[in-house]
Scaffold this motif. Structure first.
Motif: not given
Length: 367
Positions: A187, A84, A100, A156
């Motif tokens: 991501h 990550n 996120c 993410s």
């Protein structure tokens, strides 16, 4: 027998055996899959080039292109946190920030590694089910051009999320389209992407549809400490070969990591293992639902879409069940517990845990 072995009889033993109870604490607690151990042993022959110049790593690179598209580049690493941090650090400039879910692993379970090692600002967003939406992302996707705010340059998401829920391909594509319109990358933390794909009935590529970067999981699905960063779009992470070394994620004897990844993904082992864990989680959830009307305060708290079952338990029920099986309390919500199934969870484990929750005298697998 050597003099040393004569003085210490135990030294002649080839290994030490320990009790092997099964737990529901995490799929990280499970052992390595026998087929993976066989692959490691098969790779342990002769001398090959170090640091990824070996045929096993090249085979994994070819496999990644076959699974995720010809543009894909694969970089084996040691663990999920490393994957990550490496992926996001390679994709963002020093002034970049990552949007996120507040429950995301990068935000709650990586000890500040994205910030301390990656130099990344995280913007956490509250979600009811661990999943971001374009509407939620919009709350933090602002301040572009302002020197007073870290620039939101990545989104993410976790596939599966930390609450056990799964993004559909269309949900990921919507996030991808929004991110790209705003000049951001998407991501996917895919530590359990195999479970997501198994639940959705889609390919691994579809389970990360539209993403630019993928942290490809392995350890939670039967590998012995092996993950990878997959760069899905050309140019999304140009500095990754250098940063992998800087971030302490470049293995010298990489063949042993790559051989595991090939064993898992070059065939259907990933699907067999993830499907088995998902199936047993559904069986466990079904059994718990049957107890909801019998035991006040017992309730499935999140949709069961992977190998995770989130359940609310009264204190006395939780104490009774945890005396028989190990599982964890969810840290942010009192009375909420996470029950994780693995590729090697047995049906007897499920029955034993249900008996422990219900207070039945049935013998548990942990005894």
């Amino acid at each position: 027998m050597s003099q040393h072995a004569a003085r210490h009889p135990e030294a002649s033993e080839s290994h030490v055996s320990f009790p092997a109870p099964r737990a529901f604490a995490s799929d990280n607690w499970s052992g390595a899959h026998p087929e993976v151990l066989e692959a490691i042993a098969a790779a342990n022959t002769g001398h090959v080039a170090a640091y990824g110049g070996d045929p096993y790593t090249e085979r994994f690179r070819e496999l990644a292109r076959r699974l995720f598209g010809e543009e894909s580049e694969a970089f084996p690493v040691f663990n999920g946190t490393g994957a990550n941090v490496l992926a996001l650090q390679a994709a963002l400039p020093r002034w970049g920030a990552v949007i996120c879910a507040r429950t995301a692993h990068i935000n709650t379970d990586e000890a500040g590694a994205p910030e301390k090692t990656g130099g990344l600002k995280l913007f956490g967003i509250d979600t009811p089910d661990g999943k971001l939406t374009p509407e939620l992302v919009a709350h933090e996707a602002w301040g572009y051009g302002s020197e007073h705010r870290s620039q939101p340059l990545a989104v993410s998401i976790s596939q599966v999320t930390e609450l056990g829920t799964v993004y559909t391909p269309s949900e990921i594509r919507a996030l991808s389209e929004q991110a790209h319109e705003l000049g951001m990358v998407l991501h996917v933390d895919g530590s359990r992407i195999a479970n997501a794909a198994a639940h959705l009935g889609v390919s691994l590529a579809e389970a990360a549809a539209g993403a630019d970067l993928l942290s490809l999981g392995g350890t939670k699905n039967g590998l012995l400490g092996a993950e990878a960063v997959i760069v899905l779009r050309d140019g999304a992470a140009a500095g990754i070969p250098f940063l992998r070394k800087i971030d302490l994620q470049l293995a010298s004897k990489m063949r042993f990591i790559s051989a595991q990844l090939v064993a898992l993904y070059d065939g259907d082992l990933w699907l067999r293992s993830a499907s088995r864990a998902n199936e047993l989680a559904q069986r466990l959830a079904s059994g718990i639902r049957s107890l909801e009307s019998e035991i006040e305060g017992v309730r499935i708290a999140q949709p069961v879409e992977s190998n995770a079952v989130f359940v609310e338990l009264p204190p006395e029920v939780a104490e009774r069940a945890r005396a028989a099986f190990t599982f964890g309390a969810w840290p942010t919500q009192p009375g909420l517990y996470r029950l994780m199934c693995s590729f090697d969870t047995a049906e007897a484990d499920i029955e034993g845990l249900l008996a422990a929750i219900s207070g039945s005298p049935a013998t548990t697998a942990a005894e």
